[in-house]
Scaffold this active site. Structure first.
Site, short mmCIF file in Angstrom:
data_model
loop_
_atom_site.label_atom_id
_atom_site.label_comp_id
_atom_site.label_asym_id
_atom_site.label_seq_id
_atom_site.Cartn_x
_atom_site.Cartn_y
_atom_site.Cartn_z
N GLU A 325 0.84 -1.20 0.00
CA GLU A 325 0.00 0.00 0.00
C GLU A 325 0.88 1.25 0.00
O GLU A 325 1.79 1.38 0.82
CB GLU A 325 -0.90 0.04 1.24
CG GLU A 325 -1.92 -1.08 1.32
CD GLU A 325 -2.78 -1.01 2.57
OE1 GLU A 325 -3.90 -1.55 2.54
OE2 GLU A 325 -2.35 -0.40 3.58
N CYS A 326 0.60 2.17 -0.89
CA CYS A 326 1.15 3.53 -0.92
C CYS A 326 2.68 3.54 -0.86
O CYS A 326 3.34 3.34 -1.87
CB CYS A 326 0.54 4.36 0.21
SG CYS A 326 0.58 6.14 -0.10
N GLY A 327 3.28 3.77 0.30
CA GLY A 327 4.73 3.76 0.40
C GLY A 327 5.33 2.46 -0.07
O GLY A 327 6.42 2.43 -0.64
N SER A 429 -0.67 -0.65 -4.77
CA SER A 429 -1.44 0.53 -5.17
C SER A 429 -1.31 1.59 -4.10
O SER A 429 -0.76 1.36 -3.01
CB SER A 429 -2.92 0.16 -5.37
OG SER A 429 -3.59 0.04 -4.12
#
Length: 454
Positions: A325-327, A429
């Site tokens: 996720e993200c990072g 994502s």
């Protein structure tokens, strides 16, 4: 457990500082469970640091089922004296203009909790009463316990504000925090700087606690809290599994919902922490979970740890399942650009992350996989949250987005975009998701991670 909500008139009113001071002051006498309204990851770290219990997020967008949210609120609180809930933004701010859409006030009503309203007294006196009166009358279903005044210049200033509020509104004033630069907490692009990165953070928190103890009626706050009846039964169940899950946990990667990790361990998952910053090899695990965080703040260190970058790449190349996720997405790309400087990352995904000066995405969204993914099957609608100062761009035409994201506000679609990338058994994502939103989501993810029935 007795509980109350601390809410701000606006963002920046001082509710986090007030909350930290109250948590620290009352933790010396009570067992406390702390909560944060909304999807925030950073404030909960401060809460956890003070109470020595994982703070929980209360979010009725990410977890729309009322009984599930009630269960998460009261789970494992039999030995807890106080539940203290920090709000998000201003009391009535949420998704769009609907005061009952993912706002602090909606959580307060849903859980039937009294609200302590934090008012910033900067450059005001009697007008503070008009502000408080407006909040009280805006939604009669919200139950208010009283007011705490922040940013007070002097004892005389406080008496003016307090006198006006108690003269013109039905609420009592529990006390105040003085204006004191030494209590200020540093911020960066996603909110407060995480507690672990602040020098002498414990001394700063103790200073805030001392000011709260000196100027706030703590006994009155405790007396105003409402007793909460626990919800014993989760409305769904999941089978027990066997799975060793490597989870990235260090200063660069630490954005995880406490309830997500609790759910994984409750079904039998063994969480095995590792550090992309400091470790040079992966632990022996079946799958990897790379959460969000601040990889851009530690880009040089992540690049320098070539052994770990190669280990993650080898794990993915060998078909090991990875969810990020993200990072985590940024770390799995080929490179990360920060202020024009290139930092090689793991190269699992043929893409480039670039830090931007402004927020690229911020807020709740609905996501639908276009194809079967590690996270969810094709067509399953997910509720999530994006909050990032970067963009991810594929560098290979074969790396195509797998998710369609939609932002809906006040019943209208206001934005649509794509994202989420999958290569072999790796999916990454910008989307942050809460696992309790749908048991089918968790079951699918566990299966894709390779979990075995216990």
């Amino acid at each position: 457990m007795k509980s109350f909500v601390i809410a701000g008139v606006t963002s920046g009113a001082g509710k986090t500082t007030v909350t930290l001071g109250i948590l620290a002051a009352l933790s010396k006498h009570y067992q406390i469970q702390a909560y944060k309204v909304g999807p925030d990851y950073v404030d909960t770290k401060f809460h956890t640091r003070i109470t020595h219990r994982p703070a929980r997020n209360l979010d009725n967008f990410l977890v729309p089922d009322d009984q599930t949210l009630q269960y998460l609120f009261t789970r494992d609180t039999a030995q807890i004296d106080l539940g203290i809930v920090e709000g998000v933004m201003g009391l009535y701010d949420g998704l769009g203009t609907d005061k009952d859409a993912a706002s602090t006030s909606s959580i307060a009503k849903q859980l039937d909790l009294p609200v302590v309203l934090v008012v910033n007294a900067k450059a005001t006196s009697t007008s503070a009463a008009a502000i408080v009166n407006g909040f009280v009358n805006f939604d009669p279903q919200v139950k208010f316990a009283g007011v705490i005044v922040n940013n007070v210049m002097s004892e005389n200033h406080y008496q003016l504000v307090k006198g006006a509020i108690e003269r013109y509104t039905p609420l009592k004033v529990f006390g105040y925090l003085p204006k004191q630069p030494a209590m200020a907490l540093p911020s960066r692009q996603l909110g407060l700087v995480p507690d672990a990165e602040i020098k002498q953070v414990d001394e700063k928190i103790e200073l805030i606690a001392q000011e709260v103890a000196a100027h706030v009626d703590l006994a009155g706050l405790v007396a105003a809290a409402r007793a909460v009846q626990p919800v014993q039964q989760l409305p769904f169940s999941l089978p027990k599994v066997q799975l060793r899950l490597g989870i990235a946990q260090d200063d660069a990667f630490n954005f995880y919902y406490a309830d997500n990790l609790q759910l994984l361990t409750a079904v039998g998952v063994e969480l095995v922490p590792f550090s992309p910053l400091k470790d040079h090899q992966l632990p022996q695990v079946d799958a990897l979970y790379l959460g969000g965080g601040y990889p851009e703040e530690f880009a040089a260190e992540l690049t320098e740890n070539r052994a770990m970058r190669e280990a993650v790449n080898a794990f993915a190349t060998a078909g090991g399942p990875i969810y990020a996720e993200c990072g985590g997405l940024m770390y799995l790309g080929q490179e990360l650009l920060v202020d024009g400087k290139r930092y090689p990352m793991t190269g699992v995904l043929a893409g480039q992350s670039v830090m931007t000066k402004r927020l690229k995405k911020f807020g709740y969204c609905l996501a639908t996989p276009r194809v079967e993914t590690i996270l969810a099957p094709q067509g399953m609608q997910l509720r999530g949250h994006e909050f990032h100062h970067s963009t991810f761009t594929p560098l290979d035409k074969e790396l195509c987005p797998t998710l369609t994201m939609t932002k809906v506000r006040d019943g209208q679609t206001v934005d649509t975009w794509t994202g989420g990338y999958q290569v072999q058994r790796t999916f990454a994502s910008y989307l942050h998701v809460h696992f309790y939103q749908n048991p089918s989501l968790v079951g699918h993810l566990l299966k894709q991670w390779g979990a075995r029935e216990a």
